[in-house]
Each structure stands twice: as structure tokens, then as C-alpha cells.
Design a protein around this motif. Structure first.
Motif, PDB file in Angstrom:
ATOM      1  N   GLU A 178       0.825  -1.206   0.000  1.00  0.00           N
ATOM      2  CA  GLU A 178       0.000   0.000   0.000  1.00  0.00           C
ATOM      3  C   GLU A 178       0.867   1.267   0.000  1.00  0.00           C
ATOM      4  N   GLY A 179       2.158   1.098  -0.284  1.00  0.00           N
ATOM      5  CA  GLY A 179       3.062   2.239  -0.349  1.00  0.00           C
ATOM      6  C   GLY A 179       3.552   2.722   1.002  1.00  0.00           C
ATOM      7  N   ILE A 180       3.299   1.950   2.050  1.00  0.00           N
ATOM      8  CA  ILE A 180       3.695   2.332   3.420  1.00  0.00           C
ATOM      9  C   ILE A 180       5.024   1.661   3.738  1.00  0.00           C
ATOM     10  N   ALA A 181       6.021   2.477   4.022  1.00  0.00           N
ATOM     11  CA  ALA A 181       7.357   1.964   4.321  1.00  0.00           C
ATOM     12  C   ALA A 181       7.453   1.614   5.813  1.00  0.00           C
ATOM     13  N   SER A 182       8.501   0.879   6.142  1.00  0.00           N
ATOM     14  CA  SER A 182       8.669   0.485   7.543  1.00  0.00           C
ATOM     15  C   SER A 182      10.142   0.248   7.855  1.00  0.00           C
ATOM     16  N   GLY A 183      10.423   0.274   9.141  1.00  0.00           N
ATOM     17  CA  GLY A 183      11.753  -0.058   9.640  1.00  0.00           C
ATOM     18  C   GLY A 183      11.613  -0.926  10.877  1.00  0.00           C
ATOM     19  N   TRP A 184      12.505  -1.879  11.022  1.00  0.00           N
ATOM     20  CA  TRP A 184      12.481  -2.845  12.119  1.00  0.00           C
ATOM     21  C   TRP A 184      13.618  -2.496  13.064  1.00  0.00           C
ATOM     22  N   LYS A 185      13.281  -1.994  14.251  1.00  0.00           N
ATOM     23  CA  LYS A 185      14.292  -1.604  15.235  1.00  0.00           C
ATOM     24  C   LYS A 185      14.494  -2.714  16.262  1.00  0.00           C
ATOM     25  N   THR A 186      15.742  -2.876  16.683  1.00  0.00           N
ATOM     26  CA  THR A 186      16.026  -3.753  17.814  1.00  0.00           C
ATOM     27  C   THR A 186      15.372  -3.150  19.054  1.00  0.00           C
ATOM     28  N   PHE A 187      14.738  -4.004  19.845  1.00  0.00           N
ATOM     29  CA  PHE A 187      13.974  -3.481  20.983  1.00  0.00           C
ATOM     30  C   PHE A 187      13.874  -4.571  22.045  1.00  0.00           C
ATOM     31  N   ASP A 188      15.021  -4.941  22.614  1.00  0.00           N
ATOM     32  CA  ASP A 188      15.004  -6.053  23.561  1.00  0.00           C
ATOM     33  C   ASP A 188      15.862  -5.804  24.800  1.00  0.00           C
ATOM     34  N   SER A 189      16.006  -4.544  25.161  1.00  0.00           N
ATOM     35  CA  SER A 189      16.792  -4.201  26.345  1.00  0.00           C
ATOM     36  C   SER A 189      15.959  -4.408  27.611  1.00  0.00           C
ATOM     37  N   PRO A 190      16.611  -4.467  28.772  1.00  0.00           N
ATOM     38  CA  PRO A 190      15.850  -4.535  30.031  1.00  0.00           C
ATOM     39  C   PRO A 190      14.849  -3.376  30.154  1.00  0.00           C
ATOM     40  N   GLU A 191      15.232  -2.175  29.673  1.00  0.00           N
ATOM     41  CA  GLU A 191      14.330  -1.024  29.730  1.00  0.00           C
ATOM     42  C   GLU A 191      13.101  -1.236  28.848  1.00  0.00           C
ATOM     43  N   ALA A 192      13.290  -1.896  27.710  1.00  0.00           N
ATOM     44  CA  ALA A 192      12.163  -2.164  26.814  1.00  0.00           C
ATOM     45  C   ALA A 192      11.183  -3.139  27.463  1.00  0.00           C
ATOM     46  N   TYR A 193      11.698  -4.151  28.157  1.00  0.00           N
ATOM     47  CA  TYR A 193      10.805  -5.074  28.868  1.00  0.00           C
ATOM     48  C   TYR A 193      10.051  -4.340  29.976  1.00  0.00           C
ATOM     49  N   ALA A 194      10.743  -3.453  30.669  1.00  0.00           N
ATOM     50  CA  ALA A 194      10.080  -2.683  31.725  1.00  0.00           C
ATOM     51  C   ALA A 194       9.004  -1.774  31.140  1.00  0.00           C
ATOM     52  N   LEU A 195       9.291  -1.135  30.015  1.00  0.00           N
ATOM     53  CA  LEU A 195       8.352  -0.223  29.374  1.00  0.00           C
ATOM     54  C   LEU A 195       7.080  -0.955  28.932  1.00  0.00           C
ATOM     55  N   THR A 196       7.251  -2.148  28.395  1.00  0.00           N
ATOM     56  CA  THR A 196       6.103  -2.909  27.883  1.00  0.00           C
ATOM     57  C   THR A 196       5.407  -3.737  28.959  1.00  0.00           C
ATOM     58  N   GLY A 197       6.071  -3.941  30.082  1.00  0.00           N
ATOM     59  CA  GLY A 197       5.495  -4.771  31.138  1.00  0.00           C
ATOM     60  C   GLY A 197       5.567  -6.265  30.839  1.00  0.00           C
ATOM     61  N   LEU A 198       6.420  -6.638  29.887  1.00  0.00           N
ATOM     62  CA  LEU A 198       6.532  -8.055  29.516  1.00  0.00           C
ATOM     63  C   LEU A 198       7.559  -8.766  30.385  1.00  0.00           C
ATOM     64  N   PRO A 247      10.551 -11.231  30.561  1.00  0.00           N
ATOM     65  CA  PRO A 247      11.539 -11.806  29.643  1.00  0.00           C
ATOM     66  C   PRO A 247      11.709 -13.314  29.789  1.00  0.00           C
ATOM     67  N   GLU A 248      11.162 -13.896  30.838  1.00  0.00           N
ATOM     68  CA  GLU A 248      11.234 -15.351  30.973  1.00  0.00           C
ATOM     69  C   GLU A 248      10.137 -16.047  30.175  1.00  0.00           C
ATOM     70  N   GLU A 249       9.120 -15.300  29.761  1.00  0.00           N
ATOM     71  CA  GLU A 249       7.996 -15.896  29.028  1.00  0.00           C
ATOM     72  C   GLU A 249       7.802 -15.301  27.641  1.00  0.00           C
ATOM     73  N   THR A 250       8.519 -14.229  27.341  1.00  0.00           N
ATOM     74  CA  THR A 250       8.363 -13.565  26.052  1.00  0.00           C
ATOM     75  C   THR A 250       9.736 -13.147  25.523  1.00  0.00           C
ATOM     76  N   LEU A 251       9.798 -12.928  24.217  1.00  0.00           N
ATOM     77  CA  LEU A 251      11.005 -12.417  23.589  1.00  0.00           C
ATOM     78  C   LEU A 251      10.613 -11.229  22.724  1.00  0.00           C
ATOM     79  N   LEU A 252      11.106 -10.054  23.064  1.00  0.00           N
ATOM     80  CA  LEU A 252      10.851  -8.866  22.246  1.00  0.00           C
ATOM     81  C   LEU A 252      11.635  -9.000  20.945  1.00  0.00           C
ATOM     82  N   VAL A 253      10.924  -9.129  19.844  1.00  0.00           N
ATOM     83  CA  VAL A 253      11.559  -9.363  18.552  1.00  0.00           C
ATOM     84  C   VAL A 253      11.891  -8.045  17.867  1.00  0.00           C
TER      85      VAL A 253
END
Length: 195
Positions: free
Chosen positions: A140-160, A162-168
Motif C-alpha cells: 500500500e506504499g507504506i514503508a517500515s523499519g524494524w528496530k532492535t527493541f530487547d533491552s531490560p528497559e524495553a521489557y520494563a516499558l512494555t510490562g513483559l 523476559p522469561e515468558e516472552t522475547l521482544l523481537v
């Protein structure tokens, strides 16, 4: 040309022309584009039918947290590179302004509830889902970028957990600010023919 060949040619074109972008215009995305992309992602291959992919769509509060997350991340990165302290605030402010206007962000993670082998397969399936998602957006002409997002701060921000999920990753998307050209090394160097 047969219908099948037309579809194949279009898909090949989408795969070849999709490029990574992180700078987007202010143009709003069309209604339904996100839902169509998520539907495409949901049809990714998944060997054990665990359907491990999850897509978190940040609301205003989390969007504001993401702005701060990336501002602090850039600040640390520039400091570690030895950039003069007086030059850092302007670059961080520019990055913050761009992040505040981000048209679409999707946090993608995989459930990790099996053994090590299953978790690896689930991660791979989630990566396939991201490819489907980005190709759907690009159709649909929409571009995207895939950023690394798996730091301890990212898990804290999302509330996930890390023992049960993997931030991809974090997918950022919108209409591209400029064109990007792709290049690849010779395919022959990446294909191994065995006897």
C-alpha cells in the motif's frame, strides 16, 4: 500472462523494492491498513501451530514513553562515541521530534513457553510474521523499519516478562520521506550446490 504469474511477479516486485525506512512524512495512513497488515502477519508459517506472535499497538501513554526511551538511548550512544557534550542535545531534540510524529509503531514479541527448540522455532515464526506485515504495508506504499527493541528497559516499558516472552522488535511505519535504493551481493555467493 496468467493470473498466477501476475501474482508471482507482483510479490517478487514487493520483496525486491521494500526498503528499511525510519523517516516518514506526516501523511496519515489509510483506514484499515494496519488491520490488513496484521491479518497478513497472522498467516505466517508456524510449524507447531503455537501462534507465538503478539502485536502491541502503543497508545498515547506508551508512545510518550517510547519517545523518552529512544531519546535516552541516542544520548547514551552519542556519549559512548565520544561526541562533544554540547553537540548532543540538538541531535537528541531532532530525534525526539521525529519520534513524536511517528505515524505508526508496532511492538512485536514472541511467546517463549516451550523448550529451547520450540522457543527458537517460535522466534523464527514471529520473524516470518514481521516479513508478512512489512510486505503488506509496502503493498500500500507504506514503508517500515524494524528496530532492535530487547533491552531490560524495553521489557520494563512494555510490562513483559523476559522469561515468558522475547521482544523481537519495534516496527515503525509511514509514508517514506525519501526513496531508498536496495542492493544485494551476487546471489551465487550465497547458494551452495551439493553433490
Amino acid at each position: 500472462m496468467s493470473n498466477t504469474l501476475e501474482h508471482s511477479t507482483r510479490l517478487q516486485e514487493l520483496m525486491r523494492t521494500r526498503r528499511t525506512h525510519f523517516q516518514f512524512t506526516d501523511q496519515a495512513l489509510p483506514a484499515g491498513a494496519l488491520e490488513r497488515a496484521l491479518e497478513a502477519a497472522h498467516w505466517a508459517p508456524n510449524h507447531k501451530r503455537t501462534w507465538p506472535w503478539r502485536f502491541m499497538i502503543p497508545g498515547p501513554q506508551m508512545q510518550a514513553q517510547l519517545v523518552e526511551y529512544f531519546a535516552h538511548k541516542l544520548e547514551r550512544k552519542l556519549e559512548n562515541r565520544g561526541m562533544p557534550a554540547e553537540e548532543i542535545p540538538a541531535l537528541v531534540a531532532k530525534s525526539r521530534a521525529r519520534q513524536e510524529k511517528m505515524p505508526l509503531q508496532i511492538i512485536v514479541y514472541s511467546t517463549q513457553l516451550g523448550n529451547a527448540h520450540q522457543n527458537q522455532e517460535d522466534y523464527a515464526s514471529t520473524c516470518c510474521a514481521i516479513q508478512n506485515l512489512t510486505l503488506s504495508l509496502w503493498s500500500e506504499g507504506i514503508a517500515s523499519g524494524w528496530k532492535t527493541f530487547d533491552s531490560p528497559e524495553a521489557y520494563a516499558l512494555t510490562g513483559l516478562n523476559p522469561e515468558e516472552t522475547l521482544l523481537v522488535g519495534l516496527i515503525q511505519a509511514g509514508y517514506p520521506l525519501c526513496e531508498a535504493q536496495g542492493r544485494r551481493p551476487d546471489l551465487a555467493n550465497h547458494v551452495i550446490q551439493t553433490p
